[in-house]
Design a protein around this motif. Structure first.
Motif, short mmCIF file in Angstrom:
data_model
loop_
_atom_site.label_atom_id
_atom_site.label_comp_id
_atom_site.label_asym_id
_atom_site.label_seq_id
_atom_site.Cartn_x
_atom_site.Cartn_y
_atom_site.Cartn_z
N ILE A 141 41.96 47.30 12.68
CA ILE A 141 41.59 45.96 13.12
C ILE A 141 41.96 45.82 14.59
CG2 ILE A 141 42.15 43.51 12.94
CD1 ILE A 141 40.37 44.33 10.74
N VAL A 142 40.96 45.59 15.44
CA VAL A 142 41.21 45.43 16.86
C VAL A 142 41.07 43.98 17.31
CG1 VAL A 142 40.56 47.80 17.43
CG2 VAL A 142 38.80 46.01 17.41
N SER B 39 48.23 47.23 13.01
CA SER B 39 46.92 47.33 13.67
C SER B 39 46.21 48.62 13.36
CB SER B 39 47.03 47.16 15.20
OG SER B 39 47.50 45.88 15.49
N THR B 40 46.80 49.47 12.55
CA THR B 40 46.16 50.74 12.24
C THR B 40 46.18 50.98 10.74
OG1 THR B 40 46.92 51.62 14.33
CG2 THR B 40 46.14 53.21 12.72
N LEU B 41 45.01 51.02 10.15
CA LEU B 41 44.91 51.19 8.71
C LEU B 41 45.55 52.50 8.26
CD1 LEU B 41 43.75 50.36 5.97
CD2 LEU B 41 41.62 51.46 6.61
N ALA B 42 45.26 53.58 8.97
CA ALA B 42 45.79 54.88 8.56
C ALA B 42 47.31 54.88 8.55
CB ALA B 42 45.26 55.97 9.49
N MET C 113 36.74 45.73 13.24
CA MET C 113 37.44 46.96 12.89
C MET C 113 36.78 48.14 13.59
SD MET C 113 37.67 48.73 9.10
CE MET C 113 38.67 47.45 8.37
N VAL C 114 37.57 49.00 14.20
CA VAL C 114 37.08 50.22 14.83
C VAL C 114 37.84 51.41 14.25
CG1 VAL C 114 36.68 51.47 16.98
CG2 VAL C 114 36.53 48.97 16.95
N GLY D 26 32.22 41.15 18.31
CA GLY D 26 31.75 42.15 17.35
C GLY D 26 31.31 43.46 17.94
N LEU D 27 31.51 43.67 19.24
CA LEU D 27 31.12 44.94 19.84
C LEU D 27 32.17 46.01 19.55
CD1 LEU D 27 29.78 43.72 23.30
CD2 LEU D 27 28.43 44.77 21.48
N THR D 28 31.71 47.14 19.03
CA THR D 28 32.59 48.28 18.77
C THR D 28 32.15 49.52 19.54
OG1 THR D 28 31.31 48.92 16.80
CG2 THR D 28 33.18 47.43 16.46
N SER D 29 30.94 49.49 20.12
CA SER D 29 30.44 50.60 20.94
C SER D 29 29.67 50.04 22.12
CB SER D 29 29.51 51.51 20.13
OG SER D 29 30.21 52.26 19.17
#
Length: 597
Positions: free
Chosen positions: A592-593, A22-25, A587-588, A256-259
């Protein structure tokens, strides 16, 4: 869904493999160490709707850590890849910046159904059925509250009467509230000791029969006279329940809300958001509006309140002024509640509302209510400017907007507010004169398109087409060179379409483009936004309202990797398909959330 099954399987397989943690980094930490300077991932073969200054369309985006590092053609971006760079084939689908809702009340919405499900009310019969069920469930003498049931959305286009509530619940105190205006039954009046001699509370009105002087049951900004009313009977903020808030934020991600902008963030709300951030569990970025609450009294008391509002939490993080924070939790404007609402007949209007049953108005001169005296409002604005606060005010009627802009102009003369992007919250009714004043001061607005869809039918009946010509005039705002941002004012229930108010941003985009109103079709179609403008309404415009346009709101190098992939092209699909747009993944910050199954 309007997409290739085989293409979507490719997307999903790559996404699942790349973002298994779940975390790209985290997933590419080894690659980053070995391939310094190369992108961690490339999203290619997409229709990239950048929402940049020129509204350019690209094909590919490169990501490194939580940032976008390149945008361009497939060939240009592919050339940046290293041997460990992961590639995501978007199969021609549309890639957009994460969406931004400029007005929500997350804690109140998240906790609204903790005791029992709340139905969607389409008629007075629905409300009567709900109260009848609560009568069977609740102990006699306990409060039954129908929360945020707006008469504009009921088939009958009116509040229930005191007598109707008495017939359903004679042994329970009942409040049917629609924001600051609501109706109580006789049991509630008796329990609270409200009689013909009871004085009005400050800035409130106990409505009384003009002939008998007996309370009718209608209260306008006067719930303070009720005794034993539950704490959450009229509150946009709920208990800080982390599990419920996380669930709501995950629901936001599915559309699709990220903020978001929490337009009434309390101290407990801020602590919860920061705790979720610190634990790596926040899936939307929060811009937190702080409320300046009455009583205001004199200048010294106002100064004290403003200073306290910017104080420190137990974690030693300041709660203000505007701009304090990081990319996850940031302090936004300071807000006051200036007037009532359009949906309950308390907005401060230039002309009388008109006598009628919708809002139980009997006074032909009634023009709504101002909750803050103009002289006090001017002091608040001036002292807020001195302390570095960006300011907004709940301002629903045009008379309230008149007074707000007078206060802003005074603050500009004494302190200076140009460039500070002061705002108007709701701004339901404007005028040519007020748009010119907004342009002069650089004032923007957060606006709720769902009210066009849900409330126009009744408002037209009450106010008539001449006054309604200035109801949510988006084209006039844009043509005046002003920034307006789309929001929902989500308060009650969780469902994206069934909530009060509906919070699905794709519904808002569709309404802004089509101006569709339930029961009447296109309303003032000359005020439509283009599709590009509607997308900007929910992305870069909201970022700009909050001084965040250099961090998010568009797909450009250096900005946060807040992205969504959707199943259709919102620039070319049939207009009515906009409202049913499906989000394939969200994605946030490179993580990927949400991904559809």
């Amino acid at each position: 869904m309007n997409f290739s099954c085989s293409g979507y399987r490719v997307i999903l397989a790559v996404v699942q493999g790349l973002f298994l943690s779940s975390t790209l980094a985290h997933a590419t930490a080894t690659a980053t160490a070995a391939d310094d300077g190369k992108p961690d991932a490339i999203i290619r073969n997409a229709k990239v709707i950048t929402v940049d200054r020129d509204n350019r369309i690209a094909e590919a985006v490169a990501l490194k850590g939580n940032r976008i590092v390149a945008v361009g053609t497939n060939t240009e971006v592919d050339a940046l890849a290293g041997p460990m760079t992961k590639k995501i084939d978007a199969a021609g689908k549309a890639l957009l910046p994460g969406l931004y809702d400029s007005h929500v009340h997350p804690l109140g919405a998240a906790s609204s159904e903790k005791d029992h499900p709340i139905p969607s009310f389409a008629s007075l019969d629905d409300i009567k059925t709900y109260i009848s069920e609560r009568v069977k469930t609740q102990k006699k003498g306990t409060w039954i509250v129908v929360r945020y049931a707006f008469p504009t959305r009921l088939r009958e286009s009116r509040f229930p009467t005191r007598a109707e509530l008495d017939a359903i619940a004679p042994d329970h105190p009942v409040l049917h509230q629609a924001g600051p205006a609501g109706v109580v039954n006789s049991k509630a009046l008796t329990l609270s000791g409200i009689t013909q001699d009871t004085p009005d509370p400050p800035a409130g009105k106990i409505v009384k029969d003009p002939e008998t002087n007996e309370p009718t049951g209608m209260l306008r900004n006067a719930y303070s006279v009720l005794k034993g009313l539950p704490r959450d009977a009229y509150s946009d903020d709920g208990e800080p329940d982390s599990a419920r808030v996380k669930d709501l934020f995950q629901r936001y991600n599915t559309r699709g809300l990220t903020s978001i902008a929490d337009r009434g963030a309390s101290g407990p709300a801020l602590r919860l958001y920061r705790r979720l951030r610190d634990d790596g569990e926040l899936t939307v970025r929060v811009n937190a509006t702080r409320i300046l609450s009455p009583p205001f009294e004199d200048r010294d008391k106002i100064v004290k309140k403003l200073n306290e509002l910017a104080g420190y939490t137990t974690e030693n993080e300041p709660n203000g002024p505007s701009g304090v924070g990081d990319d996850w939790v940031r302090i936004g404007p300071m807000k006051v509640f200036l007037d009532g609402g359009m949906l309950n007949g308390t907005a401060a209007m230039r002309e009388p509302w008109g006598v009628g049953p919708t809002y139980q108005i009997t006074d032909p001169d009634y023009r709504g209510q101002l909750f803050v005296e103009p002289k006090t409002l001017a002091i608040i604005a001036e002292e807020a400017a001195r302390r570095g606060w960006q300011m907004t005010a709940h301002s629903a009627g045009e008379a309230a907007m008149d007074e707000l802009l007078l206060a802003y102009e005074r603050a500009d003369r004494t302190v200076g507010i140009r460039g500070r992007r002061w705002l108007i919250t709701h701004a339901n009714f404007a005028s040519a004169e007020n748009l010119e004043r907004c342009a002069n001061l650089g004032v923007g607005a957060d606006i709720q398109p769902a009210w066009i869809y849900k409330d126009t039918r009744t408002l037209l009946e009450v106010l008539g087409p001449k006054r309604m010509a200035w109801f949510h005039p988006y084209r006039k705002w844009i043509d005046a060179g002003l920034t307006i941002g789309g929001g929902s004012d989500h308060m009650i229930r969780l469902d994206a379409l069934g909530a009060t108010n509906p919070w699905d941003p794709w519904l808002g985009i569709w309404i802004a483009v089509t101006r569709q109103a339930e029961g009447i079709g296109a309303f003032n179609p000359d005020q439509k936004l283009t599709r590009v403008e509607a997308i900007r309404f929910y992305t870069i415009n909201n970022a700009r309202l909050h001084f965040e346009e250099h961090r998010k709101g568009s797909i450009e190098p250096g900005k946060l990797a807040d992205l969504i992939l959707v199943d259709r092209d919102p620039l070319t699909c049939p207009e009515n398909d906009l409202r049913t747009t499906e989000v394939l993944w969200t994605m946030v910050g490179g993580s990927i959330v949400y991904q559809s199954r």
